[in-house]
Scaffold this motif. Structure first.
Motif, PDB file in Angstrom:
ATOM      1  N   ILE A 102       0.843  -1.203   0.000  1.00 12.79           N
ATOM      2  CA  ILE A 102       0.000   0.000   0.000  1.00 12.79           C
ATOM      3  C   ILE A 102       0.879   1.253   0.000  1.00 12.79           C
ATOM      4  O   ILE A 102       0.559   2.239  -0.675  1.00 12.79           O
ATOM      5  CB  ILE A 102      -0.956   0.007   1.222  1.00 12.79           C
ATOM      6  CG1 ILE A 102      -1.957  -1.148   1.128  1.00 12.79           C
ATOM      7  CG2 ILE A 102      -1.677   1.334   1.352  1.00 12.79           C
ATOM      8  CD1 ILE A 102      -2.975  -1.036   0.034  1.00 12.79           C
ATOM      9  N   SER A 103       1.994   1.213   0.726  1.00 16.39           N
ATOM     10  CA  SER A 103       2.888   2.384   0.748  1.00 16.39           C
ATOM     11  C   SER A 103       3.426   2.675  -0.651  1.00 16.39           C
ATOM     12  O   SER A 103       3.624   3.838  -1.022  1.00 16.39           O
ATOM     13  CB  SER A 103       4.038   2.181   1.738  1.00 16.39           C
ATOM     14  OG  SER A 103       5.009   1.291   1.229  1.00 16.39           O
ATOM     15  N   ARG A 104       3.654   1.623  -1.441  1.00 17.63           N
ATOM     16  CA  ARG A 104       4.113   1.807  -2.821  1.00 17.63           C
ATOM     17  C   ARG A 104       3.049   2.543  -3.635  1.00 17.63           C
ATOM     18  O   ARG A 104       3.375   3.444  -4.405  1.00 17.63           O
ATOM     19  CB  ARG A 104       4.446   0.443  -3.450  1.00 17.63           C
ATOM     20  CG  ARG A 104       4.979   0.531  -4.846  1.00 17.63           C
ATOM     21  CD  ARG A 104       5.787  -0.683  -5.264  1.00 17.63           C
ATOM     22  NE  ARG A 104       5.040  -1.892  -5.496  1.00 17.63           N
ATOM     23  CZ  ARG A 104       5.017  -2.949  -4.692  1.00 17.63           C
ATOM     24  NH1 ARG A 104       5.680  -2.953  -3.560  1.00 17.63           N
ATOM     25  NH2 ARG A 104       4.330  -4.020  -5.013  1.00 17.63           N
ATOM     26  N   ILE A 105       1.812   2.179  -3.439  1.00 16.46           N
ATOM     27  CA  ILE A 105       0.717   2.844  -4.150  1.00 16.46           C
ATOM     28  C   ILE A 105       0.603   4.302  -3.708  1.00 16.46           C
ATOM     29  O   ILE A 105       0.391   5.201  -4.525  1.00 16.46           O
ATOM     30  CB  ILE A 105      -0.604   2.082  -3.929  1.00 16.46           C
ATOM     31  CG1 ILE A 105      -0.518   0.691  -4.592  1.00 16.46           C
ATOM     32  CG2 ILE A 105      -1.787   2.860  -4.491  1.00 16.46           C
ATOM     33  CD1 ILE A 105      -1.644  -0.253  -4.247  1.00 16.46           C
ATOM     34  N   ILE A 106       0.789   4.563  -2.419  1.00 20.49           N
ATOM     35  CA  ILE A 106       0.694   5.926  -1.886  1.00 20.49           C
ATOM     36  C   ILE A 106       1.819   6.818  -2.421  1.00 20.49           C
ATOM     37  O   ILE A 106       1.631   8.025  -2.596  1.00 20.49           O
ATOM     38  CB  ILE A 106       0.687   5.893  -0.336  1.00 20.49           C
ATOM     39  CG1 ILE A 106      -0.627   5.278   0.150  1.00 20.49           C
ATOM     40  CG2 ILE A 106       0.898   7.273   0.259  1.00 20.49           C
ATOM     41  CD1 ILE A 106      -0.662   4.974   1.636  1.00 20.49           C
ATOM     42  N   LEU A 107       2.987   6.240  -2.706  1.00 20.06           N
ATOM     43  CA  LEU A 107       4.105   7.025  -3.229  1.00 20.06           C
ATOM     44  C   LEU A 107       3.887   7.476  -4.677  1.00 20.06           C
ATOM     45  O   LEU A 107       4.539   8.411  -5.148  1.00 20.06           O
ATOM     46  CB  LEU A 107       5.409   6.229  -3.122  1.00 20.06           C
ATOM     47  CG  LEU A 107       6.008   6.123  -1.718  1.00 20.06           C
ATOM     48  CD1 LEU A 107       7.197   5.170  -1.715  1.00 20.06           C
ATOM     49  CD2 LEU A 107       6.411   7.495  -1.190  1.00 20.06           C
ATOM     50  N   ILE A 108       2.970   6.846  -5.399  1.00 22.57           N
ATOM     51  CA  ILE A 108       2.747   7.190  -6.806  1.00 22.57           C
ATOM     52  C   ILE A 108       2.288   8.640  -6.974  1.00 22.57           C
ATOM     53  O   ILE A 108       2.876   9.382  -7.776  1.00 22.57           O
ATOM     54  CB  ILE A 108       1.780   6.199  -7.488  1.00 22.57           C
ATOM     55  CG1 ILE A 108       2.409   4.801  -7.512  1.00 22.57           C
ATOM     56  CG2 ILE A 108       1.429   6.647  -8.907  1.00 22.57           C
ATOM     57  CD1 ILE A 108       1.453   3.692  -7.905  1.00 22.57           C
ATOM     58  N   PRO A 109       1.262   9.121  -6.234  1.00 25.71           N
ATOM     59  CA  PRO A 109       0.879  10.532  -6.399  1.00 25.71           C
ATOM     60  C   PRO A 109       2.006  11.500  -6.024  1.00 25.71           C
ATOM     61  O   PRO A 109       2.175  12.529  -6.680  1.00 25.71           O
ATOM     62  CB  PRO A 109      -0.321  10.701  -5.463  1.00 25.71           C
ATOM     63  CG  PRO A 109      -0.828   9.323  -5.215  1.00 25.71           C
ATOM     64  CD  PRO A 109       0.343   8.412  -5.353  1.00 25.71           C
ATOM     65  N   LEU A 110       2.789  11.167  -5.008  1.00 20.03           N
ATOM     66  CA  LEU A 110       3.922  12.014  -4.633  1.00 20.03           C
ATOM     67  C   LEU A 110       4.931  12.081  -5.782  1.00 20.03           C
ATOM     68  O   LEU A 110       5.414  13.167  -6.138  1.00 20.03           O
ATOM     69  CB  LEU A 110       4.584  11.487  -3.359  1.00 20.03           C
ATOM     70  CG  LEU A 110       5.813  12.259  -2.880  1.00 20.03           C
ATOM     71  CD1 LEU A 110       5.457  13.706  -2.559  1.00 20.03           C
ATOM     72  CD2 LEU A 110       6.416  11.566  -1.664  1.00 20.03           C
ATOM     73  N   ILE A 141       3.501  14.324  -8.529  1.00 13.93           N
ATOM     74  CA  ILE A 141       3.549  15.749  -8.173  1.00 13.93           C
ATOM     75  C   ILE A 141       4.967  16.284  -8.343  1.00 13.93           C
ATOM     76  O   ILE A 141       5.181  17.349  -8.937  1.00 13.93           O
ATOM     77  CB  ILE A 141       3.039  15.966  -6.731  1.00 13.93           C
ATOM     78  CG1 ILE A 141       1.526  15.727  -6.673  1.00 13.93           C
ATOM     79  CG2 ILE A 141       3.380  17.370  -6.227  1.00 13.93           C
ATOM     80  CD1 ILE A 141       0.963  15.615  -5.270  1.00 13.93           C
ATOM     81  N   ILE A 142       5.945  15.552  -7.835  1.00 16.79           N
ATOM     82  CA  ILE A 142       7.339  15.988  -7.948  1.00 16.79           C
ATOM     83  C   ILE A 142       7.757  16.089  -9.417  1.00 16.79           C
ATOM     84  O   ILE A 142       8.438  17.030  -9.824  1.00 16.79           O
ATOM     85  CB  ILE A 142       8.287  15.029  -7.186  1.00 16.79           C
ATOM     86  CG1 ILE A 142       8.007  15.058  -5.688  1.00 16.79           C
ATOM     87  CG2 ILE A 142       9.749  15.353  -7.472  1.00 16.79           C
ATOM     88  CD1 ILE A 142       8.275  16.379  -5.004  1.00 16.79           C
ATOM     89  N   MET A 143       7.341  15.136 -10.229  1.00 20.26           N
ATOM     90  CA  MET A 143       7.783  15.094 -11.622  1.00 20.26           C
ATOM     91  C   MET A 143       7.025  16.057 -12.534  1.00 20.26           C
ATOM     92  O   MET A 143       7.598  16.564 -13.497  1.00 20.26           O
ATOM     93  CB  MET A 143       7.659  13.667 -12.176  1.00 20.26           C
ATOM     94  CG  MET A 143       8.627  12.667 -11.571  1.00 20.26           C
ATOM     95  SD  MET A 143      10.370  13.101 -11.772  1.00 20.26           S
ATOM     96  CE  MET A 143      10.539  13.069 -13.542  1.00 20.26           C
ATOM     97  N   ALA A 186      10.091   3.513  -4.005  1.00 16.52           N
ATOM     98  CA  ALA A 186       8.813   2.808  -4.191  1.00 16.52           C
ATOM     99  C   ALA A 186       9.044   1.448  -4.837  1.00 16.52           C
ATOM    100  O   ALA A 186       8.440   0.445  -4.437  1.00 16.52           O
ATOM    101  CB  ALA A 186       7.864   3.656  -5.042  1.00 16.52           C
ATOM    102  N   SER A 187       9.947   1.391  -5.810  1.00 16.91           N
ATOM    103  CA  SER A 187      10.244   0.129  -6.487  1.00 16.91           C
ATOM    104  C   SER A 187      10.879  -0.882  -5.543  1.00 16.91           C
ATOM    105  O   SER A 187      10.615  -2.082  -5.644  1.00 16.91           O
ATOM    106  CB  SER A 187      11.190   0.375  -7.667  1.00 16.91           C
ATOM    107  OG  SER A 187      10.595   1.228  -8.603  1.00 16.91           O
ATOM    108  N   THR A 188      11.712  -0.401  -4.642  1.00 16.52           N
ATOM    109  CA  THR A 188      12.387  -1.287  -3.690  1.00 16.52           C
ATOM    110  C   THR A 188      11.382  -1.969  -2.768  1.00 16.52           C
ATOM    111  O   THR A 188      11.603  -3.095  -2.335  1.00 16.52           O
ATOM    112  CB  THR A 188      13.420  -0.490  -2.866  1.00 16.52           C
ATOM    113  OG1 THR A 188      14.304   0.145  -3.778  1.00 16.52           O
ATOM    114  CG2 THR A 188      14.211  -1.374  -1.944  1.00 16.52           C
TER     115      THR A 188
END
Length: 192
Positions: free
Chosen positions: A9-17, A20-22, A52-54
């Motif tokens: 779930i943390s990996r999914i949560i990092l996607i919007p971040l 936004i950064i990119m 996130a990939s890790t």
């Protein structure tokens, strides 16, 4: 909700971040990293993507080590991978560094396999990612990381590793997709 599933779930949560950064036009300046010039926000986005990939490896490790493999994890883990990789590839097209036709092939395979997984789930079967699927995912992660980091390290020797890695990722994407459909062809034979 066990530990491996929380990590997924943390990996999914990092996607919007990551997005936004990119995608927000930050003006954090530029930097030189291992022979490659890149904007600071792109470097930060690459780090978020790599972190996130890790988590893909970490959640699988704990699921196996602690015997916490669940159907939810078997479903969420490849879904999180697909969401992260698809988001990153679309960003790379937006940046003009990944050919859209390669990205379309990769994302199309992901949709097709997800559709097959849904058909199999409808028959009560949850299929975990196979070895080729794992190789495909890591090939994609390596290619995306190299592209996000503007071919860092390899720029020093003028080797287009990022482009080569993207082609390798596409190869494993196609091969693993074919393999997945071939080994689950009974879903089509038995369908009514």
């Amino acid at each position: 909700m066990n530990l491996p599933n929380k990590i997924t779930i943390s990996r999914i949560i990092l996607i919007p971040l990551f997005l936004i950064i990119m995608l927000v036009p930050w003006n954090w300046g530029d930097m030189r990293f291992l022979g490659a010039d890149l904007p600071v926000h792109q470097f930060v986005g690459a780090l978020i993507f790599i972190i996130a990939s890790t988590t893909d490896w970490i959640d699988g490790y704990y699921a196996r080590k602690l015997d916490l493999v669940t159907n939810l994890g078997k479903f969420l883990d490849p879904l999180a991978d697909k969401l992260l990789v698809s988001a990153a590839l679309i960003v790379l097209v937006e940046m003009g560094v990944a050919p859209s036709w390669i990205v379309i092939i990769i994302i199309s395979r992901e949709f097709a396999v997800t559709g097959l997984r849904l058909v199999l789930a409808g028959e009560g079967e949850v299929v975990a990612a196979g070895q080729l699927g794992k190789i495909k995912t890591w090939a994609q992660i390596i290619a995306i990381s190299a592209l996000l980091l503007n071919n860092a390290i390899f720029e020093l020797i003028n080797l287009p590793f990022d482009v080569i890695a993207l082609w390798i990722a596409m190869f494993f994407t196609i091969w693993s997709g074919w393999d997945y459909f071939y080994h689950n062809r009974k879903a089509f034979v038995n369908s009514k």
